[in-house]
Design an enzyme around this catalytic site. Sequence first.
Site, PDB file in Angstrom:
ATOM      1  CG  ASN A  77       8.990   0.882   9.181  1.00  0.00           C
ATOM      2  OD1 ASN A  77       8.733   0.108   8.260  1.00  0.00           O
ATOM      3  ND2 ASN A  77       8.876   2.193   9.074  1.00  0.00           N
ATOM      4  CD  GLU A 130       4.690   4.696  -0.488  1.00  0.00           C
ATOM      5  OE1 GLU A 130       5.279   5.589   0.152  1.00  0.00           O
ATOM      6  OE2 GLU A 130       3.610   4.897  -1.061  1.00  0.00           O
ATOM      7  CB  CYS A 156       9.037   6.105   5.896  1.00  0.00           C
ATOM      8  SG  CYS A 156       7.236   5.957   6.008  1.00  0.00           S
ATOM      9  CD  GLU A 215       2.384   1.361  -0.233  1.00  0.00           C
ATOM     10  OE1 GLU A 215       2.714   1.692   0.913  1.00  0.00           O
ATOM     11  OE2 GLU A 215       2.620   0.248  -0.728  1.00  0.00           O
TER      12      GLU A 215
END
Length: 486
Positions: A155, A252, A286, A460
Amino acid sequence: MPYDTQPVASHFIDGEYVEDTAGEISEVIYPATGEVIAKVHAATPAIVDKALAAAERAQKEWAAMSGTERGRVLRRAADIMRERNHDLSVLETYDTGKPMSETTIADATSGADALEYFGGLAASLTGEHIPLAGGDFVYTRRQALGVCVGIGAWNYPTQIACWKGAPALACGNTMVFKPSEVTPLCALKVAEILIEAGAPNGVYNVVQGMGAVGASLVTDPRVTKVSLTGSVPTGKKVYAAAAAEMKHVTMELGGKSPMIVFDDADIESAISGAINGNFYSTGQVCSNGTRVFVQKGIKEKFLARLAERMGDAVIGDPMEMETTIGPMSSERQLNIVEGYIAKGKEEGARLVKGGNRIEKDGYWIEPTLFADVTDDMTIAREEIFGPVLAVLDFDTEEEVMERANATEFGLAAGVFTQDLTRAHRVVAGFEAGTCYINTYNLAPVEAPFGGVKASGVGRENSKEAINHYSEVKTVYVSMNPCEAPF
Ligand SMILES: NC(=O)c1ccc[n+]([C@@H]2O[C@H](COP(=O)([O-])OP(=O)(O)OC[C@H]3O[C@@H](n4cnc5c(N)ncnc54)[C@H](O)[C@@H]3O)[C@@H](O)[C@H]2O)c1
Ligand SMILES: C[N+](C)(C)CCCC=O
């Protein structure tokens, strides 16, 4: 095709493009039209070996440079990315189908932010001095982990390549990055730019391929850290493989995040949050807040106005700046989303808007709004990863908090209310890594980003990411004679 989307070769290793035609060939499709825009070969074992050998060799040279020198390279790369934002955004649009109205502000720019931010931090990564009794002391050295592997989802191909690469490189690691097989093009540009900015050959390498190539990277003994962006099932496999060799991980993963709208909320603002948290990138985000809990007093007003505003979405050519909704990134994902819409109808959710495939070339589906969704319905439990917004209703704060947290996921969560005491109480109770008050889906590089529960491990962005790409060595220094009992 006005842009040449075919890369020079499939992989970028040791500072140059590399090909091995023995690797399985795959077609890169522009999702807006279904046209083949490039072909790449999956990495063979020889390519994987070459990339890891280059990264292992380069790591020593890179880690021996000062943080200031490494940071300068990253900041130069950020400048180049910003200068080339238009072309990089066009490529991101070809790779993913996301409209240019998004890619020009959210992809290479976000990648450049990461390179700039971690470039700025690189010189200040230090250990500490800890004084002890009798003049003894301890100092710590913050050290690179070694060769890091990054594995990306489809994505945000540029963003993911940079969100992993920038902190890794700032700490003195090198990286072998495997993009998603669906969107293999953008990471190659990131690698090119880093080398152009002065990174020694081998510091950032890109290899293509499916899950099997990813798996071979994860288990290689030269690799000390694996950072995956992907689904929960893949995350469980990759985490287990890394754990078997005691490697560091960042995971993630996916989500099914709640967004709670209380009846005192600014309704236009809450609807904007619901739109940004469900239809941005055609729902392929997400952290999307796909379970929108709306307090019963405002439910029908909320639904009517949301449906009205959805009518203003511009679905069309992603290359046109006025377009706000592009296609799904792949035919597979289109079919998955269609399947969930059918399930929603079948299980009794009320279809308020959308719900149909758009019959034209490419992978198009209408943004879709369901109401009267209940907690047990499939569309309220599983990650759809498409433009499907489910509205659930609730009476009390206590009730909605319990329902919001009743999921294996814990990536993000949001609340819309004008009662700030309640807002802070609600976010304190959310089981989620990233929370929002009166907004949704922002992810500035200065803020940690990541999930709890099945949605992930580690963070992150921000200074937090440094802890996940470095480790601390403790050095005890005695200022006194060493004594022993015998
Ligand atoms: N939390 C985040 O930051 C974030 C961001 C973007 C996407 N995602 C998640 O990603 C998912 C969508 O992306 P996707 O469909 O590409 O995910 P995916 O899990 O199918 O694939 C992700 C990557 O893992 C690789 N892979 C697959 N099997 C592997 C294995 N056994 N070993 C090593 N690598 C393997 C794939 O080739 C791909 O590059 C969604 O669940 C979404 O929520 C999470
Ligand atoms: C910046 N966003 C839009 C929150 C995307 C983060 C990455 C998740 O897919």
